[in-house]
Scaffold this active site. Structure first.
Site, PDB file in Angstrom:
ATOM      1  N   CYS A 114      44.321  30.541  54.585  1.00 38.62           N
ATOM      2  CA  CYS A 114      45.106  30.957  53.404  1.00 38.62           C
ATOM      3  C   CYS A 114      46.616  30.797  53.602  1.00 38.62           C
ATOM      4  O   CYS A 114      47.371  30.881  52.635  1.00 38.62           O
ATOM      5  CB  CYS A 114      44.785  32.403  53.039  1.00 38.62           C
ATOM      6  SG  CYS A 114      43.052  32.661  52.661  1.00 38.62           S
ATOM      7  N   HIS A 256      50.544  35.770  48.876  1.00 40.78           N
ATOM      8  CA  HIS A 256      49.159  35.294  48.823  1.00 40.78           C
ATOM      9  C   HIS A 256      48.335  36.310  48.028  1.00 40.78           C
ATOM     10  O   HIS A 256      48.475  37.515  48.204  1.00 40.78           O
ATOM     11  CB  HIS A 256      48.623  35.163  50.246  1.00 40.78           C
ATOM     12  CG  HIS A 256      47.159  34.871  50.309  1.00 40.78           C
ATOM     13  ND1 HIS A 256      46.579  33.873  49.566  1.00 40.78           N
ATOM     14  CD2 HIS A 256      46.153  35.453  51.016  1.00 40.78           C
ATOM     15  CE1 HIS A 256      45.274  33.857  49.821  1.00 40.78           C
ATOM     16  NE2 HIS A 256      44.997  34.811  50.684  1.00 40.78           N
ATOM     17  N   ASN A 286      40.852  35.038  44.995  1.00 37.26           N
ATOM     18  CA  ASN A 286      41.558  34.462  46.137  1.00 37.26           C
ATOM     19  C   ASN A 286      41.212  32.967  46.230  1.00 37.26           C
ATOM     20  O   ASN A 286      40.084  32.613  46.555  1.00 37.26           O
ATOM     21  CB  ASN A 286      41.123  35.213  47.395  1.00 37.26           C
ATOM     22  CG  ASN A 286      41.812  34.727  48.650  1.00 37.26           C
ATOM     23  OD1 ASN A 286      42.445  33.674  48.656  1.00 37.26           O
ATOM     24  ND2 ASN A 286      41.682  35.484  49.727  1.00 37.26           N
TER      25      ASN A 286
HETATM   26  O1  UT7 Z   1      42.832  35.677  52.265  1.00 38.97           O
HETATM   27  C1  UT7 Z   1      42.338  36.553  53.215  1.00 38.97           C
HETATM   28  C2  UT7 Z   1      40.927  36.882  52.905  1.00 38.97           C
HETATM   29  N1  UT7 Z   1      40.484  38.186  52.906  1.00 38.97           N
HETATM   30  C3  UT7 Z   1      41.003  39.314  52.371  1.00 38.97           C
HETATM   31  O2  UT7 Z   1      42.117  39.399  52.041  1.00 38.97           O
HETATM   32  C4  UT7 Z   1      40.127  40.503  52.255  1.00 38.97           C
HETATM   33  C5  UT7 Z   1      40.656  41.726  52.920  1.00 38.97           C
HETATM   34  N2  UT7 Z   1      39.772  42.827  52.709  1.00 38.97           N
HETATM   35  C6  UT7 Z   1      39.530  43.404  51.489  1.00 38.97           C
HETATM   36  O3  UT7 Z   1      40.079  42.974  50.485  1.00 38.97           O
HETATM   37  C7  UT7 Z   1      38.641  44.592  51.416  1.00 38.97           C
HETATM   38  O4  UT7 Z   1      38.375  45.057  52.723  1.00 38.97           O
HETATM   39  C8  UT7 Z   1      37.285  44.314  50.682  1.00 38.97           C
HETATM   40  C9  UT7 Z   1      37.546  44.071  49.220  1.00 38.97           C
HETATM   41  C10 UT7 Z   1      36.600  43.102  51.298  1.00 38.97           C
HETATM   42  C11 UT7 Z   1      36.362  45.504  50.834  1.00 38.97           C
HETATM   43  O5  UT7 Z   1      36.982  46.658  50.283  1.00 38.97           O
HETATM   44  P1  UT7 Z   1      36.955  48.041  51.061  1.00 38.97           P
HETATM   45  O6  UT7 Z   1      37.580  49.022  50.198  1.00 38.97           O
HETATM   46  O7  UT7 Z   1      37.549  47.775  52.419  1.00 38.97           O
HETATM   47  O8  UT7 Z   1      35.403  48.329  51.127  1.00 38.97           O
HETATM   48  P2  UT7 Z   1      34.496  48.534  52.415  1.00 38.97           P
HETATM   49  O9  UT7 Z   1      34.312  47.231  53.121  1.00 38.97           O
HETATM   50  O10 UT7 Z   1      35.031  49.683  53.200  1.00 38.97           O
HETATM   51  O11 UT7 Z   1      33.136  48.951  51.742  1.00 38.97           O
HETATM   52  C12 UT7 Z   1      33.004  50.158  51.023  1.00 38.97           C
HETATM   53  C13 UT7 Z   1      31.624  50.172  50.395  1.00 38.97           C
HETATM   54  C14 UT7 Z   1      30.482  49.827  51.349  1.00 38.97           C
HETATM   55  O12 UT7 Z   1      29.404  50.652  51.042  1.00 38.97           O
HETATM   56  P3  UT7 Z   1      29.049  51.921  51.957  1.00 38.97           P
HETATM   57  O13 UT7 Z   1      28.823  51.358  53.322  1.00 38.97           O
HETATM   58  O14 UT7 Z   1      30.251  52.811  51.885  1.00 38.97           O
HETATM   59  O15 UT7 Z   1      27.840  52.478  51.294  1.00 38.97           O
HETATM   60  C15 UT7 Z   1      30.161  48.410  51.004  1.00 38.97           C
HETATM   61  O16 UT7 Z   1      28.815  48.079  51.244  1.00 38.97           O
HETATM   62  O17 UT7 Z   1      31.574  49.212  49.344  1.00 38.97           O
HETATM   63  C16 UT7 Z   1      30.403  48.411  49.504  1.00 38.97           C
HETATM   64  N3  UT7 Z   1      30.690  47.085  48.970  1.00 38.97           N
HETATM   65  C17 UT7 Z   1      30.436  46.770  47.698  1.00 38.97           C
HETATM   66  N4  UT7 Z   1      29.922  47.457  46.680  1.00 38.97           N
HETATM   67  C18 UT7 Z   1      29.818  46.839  45.496  1.00 38.97           C
HETATM   68  C19 UT7 Z   1      31.229  46.023  49.597  1.00 38.97           C
HETATM   69  N5  UT7 Z   1      31.320  44.993  48.744  1.00 38.97           N
HETATM   70  C20 UT7 Z   1      30.848  45.428  47.551  1.00 38.97           C
HETATM   71  C21 UT7 Z   1      30.697  44.832  46.309  1.00 38.97           C
HETATM   72  N6  UT7 Z   1      30.180  45.581  45.305  1.00 38.97           N
HETATM   73  N7  UT7 Z   1      31.060  43.563  46.049  1.00 38.97           N
END
Ligand code: UT7
Length: 352
Positions: A114, A256, A286
């Site tokens: 990215c 970004h 993204n």
């Molecule tokens: O260009 C660089 C590329 N990457 C990025 O910039 C991404 C950086 N990271 C992020 O943007 C965030 O970490 C995410 C959007 C990927 C995830 O958000 P988060 O607030 O950190 O969520 P989490 O990973 O802590 O997950 C929280 C919950 C989990 O459920 P449990 O374990 O608490 O029951 C996940 O399974 O949200 C769940 N979850 C979802 N639920 C519905 C994860 N993805 C999804 C989804 N829909 N798409």
């Protein structure tokens, strides 16, 4: 003597097909509510079966040239930041050279995930600094939906396809402005946090089935999130310091576009008020190395980026890689053309 460079044209192209959060919810265990709340993304674009990274890139490049009022034959260098090229080779830039008719321009791609557009821009600016190049197209283009694991809801909801391009040329003698500061960094020890597998992974080789390893993206979202906020804020402060500026001097920050919460947290660290951090991730998700040039084109077309403005670009991505750049915005001859123009007979440059 080194020449400074400035951006004189900007364009973006996104595929027509829109994939909304509700569309995604039909085949992924997710919801519009979760995606909007945790990321800010509402929809993303998806390349058609006949589109590739290079066809998106070529459209964006044509628009960048149109907005500058410059013919493709005047381009002598094309550098594309991409991590989703049409194939292992030839480079996307080379395919663009042929598609737009850019003479026998030098062409190559850079891959810094990215951060790819910033790396491409800094590379092209060095060619202009030495006089090796007079006019360079710098492109960020991706078809990220082609490397998604659609069974992984924590990644497949985040990414989209698109391309943006800028035309770079030397600042004429006696004039000010242009690119004035750059920092780029990496930490390969964190490669496992965000990567895409590919056909050259172990296991490929004599006797193995060609392309046995389908490319797909893998990410530890929470760790990347923390790193993104810290690294973009630190790189921004570092590049501002080098340029003798502070965040208060900035008219617009174009970061970004990965997650609204990352951008807000980064802007808070810089003490940036209100809407000074540009965001359009709601519509495109993204698009990796394409996010910054797409945002630049839209900011120009919306009148949010004007000649003389002090701007800061910052990015982070797989590698891990990150960086920031400061520049003073130069005039764009035809800003409305950055997004294309209504279809004309015999023209393949259309608005979307
Ligand atoms: O260009 C660089 C590329 N990457 C990025 O910039 C991404 C950086 N990271 C992020 O943007 C965030 O970490 C995410 C959007 C990927 C995830 O958000 P988060 O607030 O950190 O969520 P989490 O990973 O802590 O997950 C929280 C919950 C989990 O459920 P449990 O374990 O608490 O029951 C996940 O399974 O949200 C769940 N979850 C979802 N639920 C519905 C994860 N993805 C999804 C989804 N829909 N798409």
């Amino acid at each position: 003597m080194t020449q400074r460079s400035r951006i004189v044209g900007v364009g973006r192209y996104v595929p027509e097909r829109v994939l909304t959060n509700d569309d995604l919810s039909a085949f992924v265990d997710t919801s519009d509510e979760w995606i909007v709340e945790r990321t800010g993304i509402r929809e993303r674009r998806v390349a058609s079966e006949t589109e590739t990274t290079s066809t998106l890139a070529a459209q964006a490049a044509r628009r960048a040239l149109a907005s500058a009022g410059v013919d493709a034959s005047e381009v002598d260098l094309i550098v594309t930041g991409t991590c989703t090229p049409d194939g292992m080779f030839p480079a996307v830039s080379t395919l663009v050279q042929h598609a737009i008719g850019a003479g026998d321009a030098a062409t190559f791609d850079v891959n810094a995930a990215c951060t790819g557009f910033l790396s491409a821009l800094s590379t092209a600016s060095q060619f202009i600094a030495t006089g090796e190049s007079r006019r360079a197209l710098v492109i960020g283009a991706e078809t990220m939906t082609r490397i998604m694991d659609w069974t992984d809801r924590s990644t497949c909801v985040l990414f989209g396809d698109g391309a943006g391009a800028v035309l770079l040329e030397a600042v004429p003698e006696g004039e000010t402005g242009g690119l004035d500061g750059l920092v780029l960094h990496s930490d390969g020890s964190q490669a496992g946090l965000l990567y895409a597998t590919g056909p050259c992974a172990p296991g490929a080789g004599p006797g193995a089935q060609i392309l046995a390893q389908e490319a797909h993206l893998v990410m530890n979202g929470a760790s990347v999130f923390k790193h993104a906020v810290t690294s973009m804020a630190e790189a921004s402060l570092e590049v501002l310091h080098r340029a003798g500026l502070t965040p208060a001097d900035l008219d617009l920050v174009v970061p970004h576009q990965a997650n609204r919460r990352i951008i807000t947290a980064m802007a808070d660290r810089l003490g940036l008020a209100g809407d000074r951090a540009y965001m359009n991730l709601e519509r495109y998700g993204n698009t990796s190395s394409a996010t910054i040039p797409i945002a630049l084109a839209e900011a120009v077309a919306e009148g949010r980026l004007n000649a003389g403005d002090r701007i800061l670009l910052c990015a982070f991505g797989g590698g891990l890689t990150w960086g920031a750049m400061t520049l003073q915005w130069a005039p764009i001859a035809h800003p409305a053309l950055a997004l294309g123009e209504p279809a004309a007979v015999g023209s393949d440059v259309t608005a979307d």
